[in-house]
Design an enzyme around this catalytic site. Structure first.
Site, mmCIF file in Angstrom:
data_model
loop_
_atom_site.group_PDB
_atom_site.id
_atom_site.type_symbol
_atom_site.label_atom_id
_atom_site.label_comp_id
_atom_site.label_asym_id
_atom_site.label_seq_id
_atom_site.Cartn_x
_atom_site.Cartn_y
_atom_site.Cartn_z
ATOM 1 C CD GLU A 255 17.944 20.207 78.598
ATOM 2 O OE1 GLU A 255 19.152 19.956 78.537
ATOM 3 O OE2 GLU A 255 17.375 20.551 79.659
ATOM 4 C CB THR A 299 22.690 19.276 81.421
ATOM 5 O OG1 THR A 299 21.493 19.963 81.120
ATOM 6 C CG2 THR A 299 23.017 18.302 80.312
ATOM 7 C CG HIS A 414 17.073 24.229 78.286
ATOM 8 N ND1 HIS A 414 16.735 25.371 78.972
ATOM 9 C CD2 HIS A 414 18.065 23.639 78.992
ATOM 10 C CE1 HIS A 414 17.493 25.466 80.049
ATOM 11 N NE2 HIS A 414 18.306 24.423 80.089
ATOM 12 C CG ASP A 474 18.819 16.697 80.817
ATOM 13 O OD1 ASP A 474 17.574 16.693 80.889
ATOM 14 O OD2 ASP A 474 19.484 17.685 80.446
ATOM 15 C CG HIS A 475 17.583 18.128 84.090
ATOM 16 N ND1 HIS A 475 16.651 19.034 83.650
ATOM 17 C CD2 HIS A 475 18.708 18.384 83.377
ATOM 18 C CE1 HIS A 475 17.193 19.821 82.731
ATOM 19 N NE2 HIS A 475 18.443 19.445 82.529
HETATM 20 C C1 GP9 Z 1 23.666 23.796 78.357
HETATM 21 C C2 GP9 Z 1 22.705 22.686 78.382
HETATM 22 C C3 GP9 Z 1 21.518 23.011 79.247
HETATM 23 O O1 GP9 Z 1 24.819 23.564 77.628
HETATM 24 O O2 GP9 Z 1 23.306 21.494 78.708
HETATM 25 O O3 GP9 Z 1 21.838 23.012 80.570
HETATM 26 P P1 GP9 Z 1 20.750 22.836 81.720
HETATM 27 O O4 GP9 Z 1 20.194 24.182 82.042
HETATM 28 O O5 GP9 Z 1 19.707 21.903 81.229
HETATM 29 O O6 GP9 Z 1 21.526 22.257 82.838
HETATM 30 MN MN MN Z 2 19.451 19.851 80.696
#
Ligand code: GP9
Ligand code: MN
Length: 635
Positions: A255, A299, A414, A474-475
């Site tokens: 994340e 994500t 996150h 992921d980003h």
């Molecule tokens: C939510 C998690 C976070 O289930 O994958 O999402 P994001 O805000 O990073 O897209």
């Molecule tokens: Mn994410």
């Protein structure tokens, strides 16, 4: 009967208002007690109470469109439909823990599945949903001929204005709670919590109509156009084909982890000590020029890229807008090789529409929040803490038939990057004065520790030796709103060049027996699918994919980001400012030097969008050679 009461009972306006209050109260009670919406604070409680009012007034006032004589009938029909929608959702929720959507109604056999057990899902108390409906029908019947909804235009205007006011107040409050609720994050539970069931259906209808219209006008020769483009591109030969054949796969979505955190130190301490060691390991391949291509779907966009080697969409999350499409997801392709596929994630299964999208990509199993023991003590921010998440996942991964293809989606690192337990804090915050940036390093450090534990557990459980670990960011986690603080962290001004370079995320492929190295080829998440399939020795020739194998020697250095930025071995083109830079020196150069790559980026993104909007992969089966078995959507 008292004359005044009698007059009141004949008043259409009174009838309208009483009905509104009844439906409002009923809806609120259903939202509050029939769905588990995780209300986090008093504001959310207020929003939930307010939320049905606007849509109820709006829908019921549609009866004013009808001629006066038919208005009461129209009104009662609308009232009945709204009750039915509410009731259907309540029953559906008991079974699926989710809300009804149009695509689900059309494409899945959910309702057939529900059919047999529908009776057992209902109870006598459900009759309460219908008491008011019956009462209103009786009232209208008794006052037949006298009761009329012929209210003054001014009154009608006032009702409609109140409804619009309530809806916009609701929307504003909802946006404060969850910014860009309608475009960015899309979780049905979250949407219903903040906007209610009726608005949810309205939104769902608009979204579905939009997607369907694109689909209807698409033609199969558009697929040929995409194919022609792809075959005009260089097709690098893989040198590692089958190098990890038959191995289990563990993908880890890290994340918000950006590449700048790798090897970064705060007060002399490494932010990612475990990952740093893993990168140096003799069995790890590390990519230091690897970019994310995600858009608003965050994500879920990265998951989409990984599974399909197609770009996500310029607006919205493709996981929610086009989950009904035909796909040739990596899990589905691997099924033919005997792989069992599963996703592990400690959040609601409907978040990002994952519960619908995963079966469409061919996943066999989704371990989500309901499979974990999630308590306030072991959660922070979005949910289950990473350490607990990996720990609780161990028996689940062991239960899978081998070889397995799995994906673990972490959560703790996150935005807004918070930890709630002293013992989870393992590093100091930085001192830029920007809380988001300063906290970022602490949650990253925590996630790194969770990886360390996970690897130890995998080894202890005998799940390590035959497995390949593929870990990717992921980003981005730090947006450009934090450029001031980031310039302090990076020790340089953040121009469009640095901003684009900050879109690099770590990618590590680790497996016992793999020959370790650091690879500086320019690549991105769109390249993951071909890279993985080649390593596993899976031929996938007829598929449509925009990425290329990251380990092929003669591959073209290329990353096309969702905002139109393009990076090659020579240039960094920033799609936003349209500026062109020398990649090695970071010096801005003549804009025209990037014309070709900017053009190529646009062409590729447009073709991918066309493919997704038009659901063009459904035409693939009509072509000479079917690619795989038809997707097992009903699972
Ligand atoms: C939510 C998690 C976070 O289930 O994958 O999402 P994001 O805000 O990073 O897209
Ligand atoms: Mn994410």
């Amino acid at each position: 009967m008292n004359k005044r009461v009698d007059r009141l009972l004949q008043s259409g306006l009174f009838f309208f208002l009483i009905a509104t209050v009844l439906l409002w109260a009923k809806s609120y009670l259903a939202f509050r007690f029939s769905f588990s919406l995780d209300l986090e604070n008093t504001i959310q409680e207020y929003i939930l109470a307010l939320t049905p009012l606007g849509s109820i007034l709006f829908f019921l006032s549609l009866s004013f469109i009808f001629p006066k004589a038919k208005r009461i009938k129209a009104f009662l029909t609308l009232y009945f439909i709204m009750t039915f929608v509410l009731f259907a959702n309540v029953v559906y929720y008991r079974f699926f823990n989710d809300f009804i959507t149009i695509p689900v109604l059309m494409q899945y056999k959910n309702f057939a599945q529900l059919g047999g057990s529908a009776k057992s899902l209902m109870s006598v108390t459900d009759l309460l949903f219908w008491v008011d409906v019956v009462a209103l029908f009786v009232w209208a019947r008794m006052k037949k001929g006298q009761l009329s909804l012929s209210v003054k235009k001014r009154t009608m205007g006032a009702i409609v204005a109140t409804s619009l006011l309530a809806i916009s107040l609701n929307l504003n409050l909802a946006n404060e709670e969850r910014s860009e609720l309608l475009t960015r994050t899309f979780d049905r539970a979250m949407f219903v919590k903040l906007m209610g069931v009726y608005n949810f259906h309205l939104y769902d209808t608009v979204m579905t109509a939009n997607t369907q219209s694109h689909r209807v006008f698409a033609e199969s020769d558009e697929l040929t156009e995409v194919r022609n483009y792809l075959s005009s591109q260089k097709d690098p030969k893989s040198e590692n084909f089958g190098a990890l054949e038959g191995k289990n796969v563990v993908l880890i979505s890290m994340e918000s982890l950006q590449n700048f955190a790798i090897d970064y130190k705060v007060n002399g301490k490494e932010v990612t000590p475990f990952l740093n060691d893993l990168i140096d390991d003799k069995n790890s391949v590390y990519f230091n020029n690897f970019y994310h291509n995600t858009g608003q779907g965050k994500t879920s966009d990265s998951e989409f890229l990984l599974a399909n080697s197609l770009y996500p969409l310029p607006r919205g999350a493709v996981f929610t807008t086009n989950a009904g499409n035909e796909f040739n997801g990596t899990p589905e392709i691997l099924k033919e090789k005997g792989y069992t596929s599963a996703v592990f994630h400690g959040n609601n299964d409907s978040f990002w529409n994952r519960d619908v999208m995963y079966p469409a990509l061919g996943y066999d199993r989704f371990f989500s929040k309901k499979d974990y023991d999630v308590t306030p003590e072991n959660s922070v921010n979005y949910g289950l803490k990473d350490m607990e998440f990996f720990e609780q996942s161990m028996p689940m991964i062991k239960s899978l038939e081998k070889p397995y293809y799995t994906k673990f989606i972490t959560l703790t690192h996150h935005y807004p990057f918070v930890l709630n337990d002293e013992e989870d804090v393992m590093i100091d915050q930085t001192q830029t004065g920007d809380g988001t940036v300063d906290r970022y390093f602490q949650t990253a450090r925590y996630m790194d520790e969770a990886f360390k534990k996970f690897f130890e557990d995998m080894k202890a459980n005998g799940e390590y030796e035959d497995t390949v670990f593929i870990m990717y960011g992921d980003h981005y986690g730090i947006s450009e709103n934090h450029n001031r603080a980031m310039s302090e962290i990076m020790g340089t001004e953040i121009r469009p060049f640095e901003h684009t370079q900050l879109q690099r995320v770590p990618l590590i492929i680790h497996s016992p027996g793999l020959e370790g190295k650091t690879v500086d080829t320019v690549g991105s998440q769109v390249d993951l699918k071909p890279t993985i399939l080649n390593l596993l020795g899976v031929k996938n020739e007829n598929d449509i994919q925009f990425g290329t194998d990251l380990l092929a020697k003669d591959r073209e250095d290329l990353a096309i980001l969702r905002d139109g930025s393009v990076i090659t071995d020579k240039y960094v083109y920033d799609g936003d400012s349209e500026k062109c830079y020398n990649k090695a020196t970071g010096q801005e150069v003549e804009g025209s030097e990037c014309d070709d790559i900017a053009q190529k980026g646009q062409t590729e993104l447009n073709l991918s969008d066309k493919l997704v909007y038009g659901d063009l992969l459904r035409f693939l089966e009509d072509e000479e050679e079917p690619l795989t078995n038809s997707p097992n959507k009903e699972k």
